[in-house]
Design an enzyme around this catalytic site. Structure first.
Site, mmCIF file in Angstrom:
data_model
loop_
_atom_site.group_PDB
_atom_site.id
_atom_site.type_symbol
_atom_site.label_atom_id
_atom_site.label_comp_id
_atom_site.label_asym_id
_atom_site.label_seq_id
_atom_site.Cartn_x
_atom_site.Cartn_y
_atom_site.Cartn_z
ATOM 1 N N ASP A 219 49.576 29.300 38.216
ATOM 2 C CA ASP A 219 51.047 28.496 38.139
ATOM 3 C C ASP A 219 51.282 27.704 39.576
ATOM 4 O OD1 ASP A 219 53.999 29.361 37.557
ATOM 5 O OD2 ASP A 219 53.901 29.752 39.725
ATOM 6 N N GLU B 181 48.622 24.598 35.875
ATOM 7 C CA GLU B 181 49.899 24.166 35.592
ATOM 8 C C GLU B 181 49.963 22.776 36.373
ATOM 9 O OE1 GLU B 181 54.709 25.344 35.337
ATOM 10 O OE2 GLU B 181 53.499 25.949 36.981
ATOM 11 N N HIS C 52 56.903 29.115 27.987
ATOM 12 C CA HIS C 52 57.700 29.917 28.441
ATOM 13 C C HIS C 52 58.893 28.995 29.139
ATOM 14 C CE1 HIS C 52 55.288 29.554 31.717
ATOM 15 N NE2 HIS C 52 56.014 30.067 32.600
#
Length: 436
Positions: free
Chosen positions: A204, A229, A311
């Protein structure tokens, strides 16, 4: 002796070929959305009932939500990293049971690893939340303000190193140059693998720390699968439309994976942006000036994870959503193209697209399409995009119905839907229950 040596060499070549191909023929599935933490009875327990359907879709890896205690229920503001029982998705035992169920179907599990920042448990003498608790009886991950980047002045006491990446305003940025931080995070990452059962990571906000830091953790822990990411923007013209040339963005993605090395990949945000712009009457965007795919998959497909939504971009956040009425065009593209495609939970189950997505994934699997497959773009006009992959599969997306002589006579249509069609070379293959 000569025959024996030849046989051994042949077996070695075959084995190497199988290993290389299996390493590339990956399909990722994001097994949650932004609201999954609200699931009655626990998300882990609910998802366990869908393991069979996910495996049948040709999925090789499932990406699970952040597993630890978190100030925010979704898991992206982690605190007590070893405390898995405090997760809103379920208990540690339920997580291990879910992972075991996926492993039983040959599907590997990827942990959403949030290590750029961390939320403290208590205030220090200054009244600042900067005293961390690891979630164990001992002092593992029990840090103080000295473990926070010195330029994160809201939380730090100024004794740490400067941040090696972009800042994160909502929580303390962790000093990854601190030897204790490196040692204890490495131990925790290895614990996720050895004790919990995870096989890989999704990193992340990987822009929050340097590629040297990411490389250090990857080399120390040796995860089998890593995707980062690196959320970068497209380049835009003055009129607000994406520029024709998107080399700057995809170069950033390529630079990251080259610097980290090993199994490290990144999500192909360039392809996502161009694809969702393209399906709105600008499909010419999917071919660059050299006739290749315009996203990262045009340069380094083996290290690119393609996706339609996740998401953040979709779900209830909708920070950068794909046009909802054109989602299947997106899947027709990523599931037939090079790169590692990622299927989103919402589309598979909540949007009732399981049958269409599974049919496309089956075409990918039976034709051996993988991350490094060869792409030949035949048409890239405003209303039609046609490409051939490995000279075995042809795909068309766009509103144009007739693509003329673009489809050879030895290719037969096996899957079609609203504004997309897929053909396979050779004998006519019609899935059970489907009529062409």
């Amino acid at each position: 002796m000569k025959n024996t040596s030849s046989l051994c060499l042949l077996l070695l070549v075959v084995l190497c070929s199988l290993t290389c191909n299996s390493g590339q023929a990956q399909v990722l599935f994001q097994g949650f959305n932004w609201e999954s933490w609200k699931q009655q009875g626990g998300w882990y327990n609910m998802l366990k009932g869908q393991v069979d359907d996910i495996a049948k879709a040709g999925v090789t890896h499932v990406w699970l939500p952040p597993p630890s205690h978190s100030v925010a229920p979704q898991g992206y503001m982690p605190g007590r990293l070893y405390d898995l029982d405090a997760s809103k998705y379920g208990t540690a035992a339920e997580l291990k049971s879910l992972i075991a169920a996926f492993h039983g179907k040959g599907v590997q599990c990827v942990a959403d690893v949030v290590i750029n920042h961390r939320c403290a448990e208590k205030k220090d003498a200054r009244g600042v939340y900067c005293v961390f608790e690891g979630g164990t009886p001992d002092d593992r991950l029990d840090w103080g303000p000295g473990m926070i980047c010195s330029d994160d002045t809201q939380y730090s006491d100024g004794t740490g190193h400067r941040d090696t990446g972009e800042g994160f305003g909502a929580a303390p940025d962790i000093d990854h140059l601190n030897p204790r931080v490196q040692r204890e995070l490495t131990d925790w990452l290895n614990w996720l693998k050895s004790d919990v059962g995870f096989d890989g990571w999704r990193l992340d906000f990987a822009k929050g720390y340097s590629t040297d830091i990411a490389k250090m953790y990857v080399e120390s822990c040796k995860p089998g699968f890593v995707v980062a990411e690196i959320w970068n923007s497209l380049s835009y013209n003055g009129d607000g439309k994406p520029a024709a040339n998107q080399d700057q963005g995809r170069q950033e993605l390529v630079n990251w994976v080259n610097a980290v090395g090993g199994p490290a990949m990144t999500f192909d945000f360039t392809t996502k942006g161009l694809l969702q712009a393209g399906v709105q009457g600008e499909l010419w965007r999917l071919r660059d000036g050299n006739g290749k795919a315009a996203g990262m998959i045009g340069w380094l497909p083996e290290k690119a994870v393609t996706f339609v939504d996740n998401h953040d971009t979709g779900s209830t956040q909708k920070l950068w959503p794909f046009p909802s009425d054109k989602v299947m065009q997106g899947y027709a593209y990523i599931l037939t193209h090079p790169g590692v495609p990622c299927i989103f939970y919402d589309h598979m189950f909540d949007w009732n697209l399981k049958q269409e997505i599974t049919a496309l994934a089956a075409i990918r699997e039976r034709n051996g399409i993988n991350a490094g497959s060869k792409l030949r773009i035949v048409v890239a006009d405003a209303d039609a995009y046609v490409a051939v992959v490995d000279e075995k599969v042809m795909v068309k997306i766009g509103t144009r119905y007739d693509v003329g002589n673009a489809v050879p006579s030895d290719f037969h249509q096996t899957v079609h839907g609203k504004d997309y069609s897929v053909w396979e070379k050779g004998s006519l293959r019609v899935p059970a229950g489907r009529h062409l």
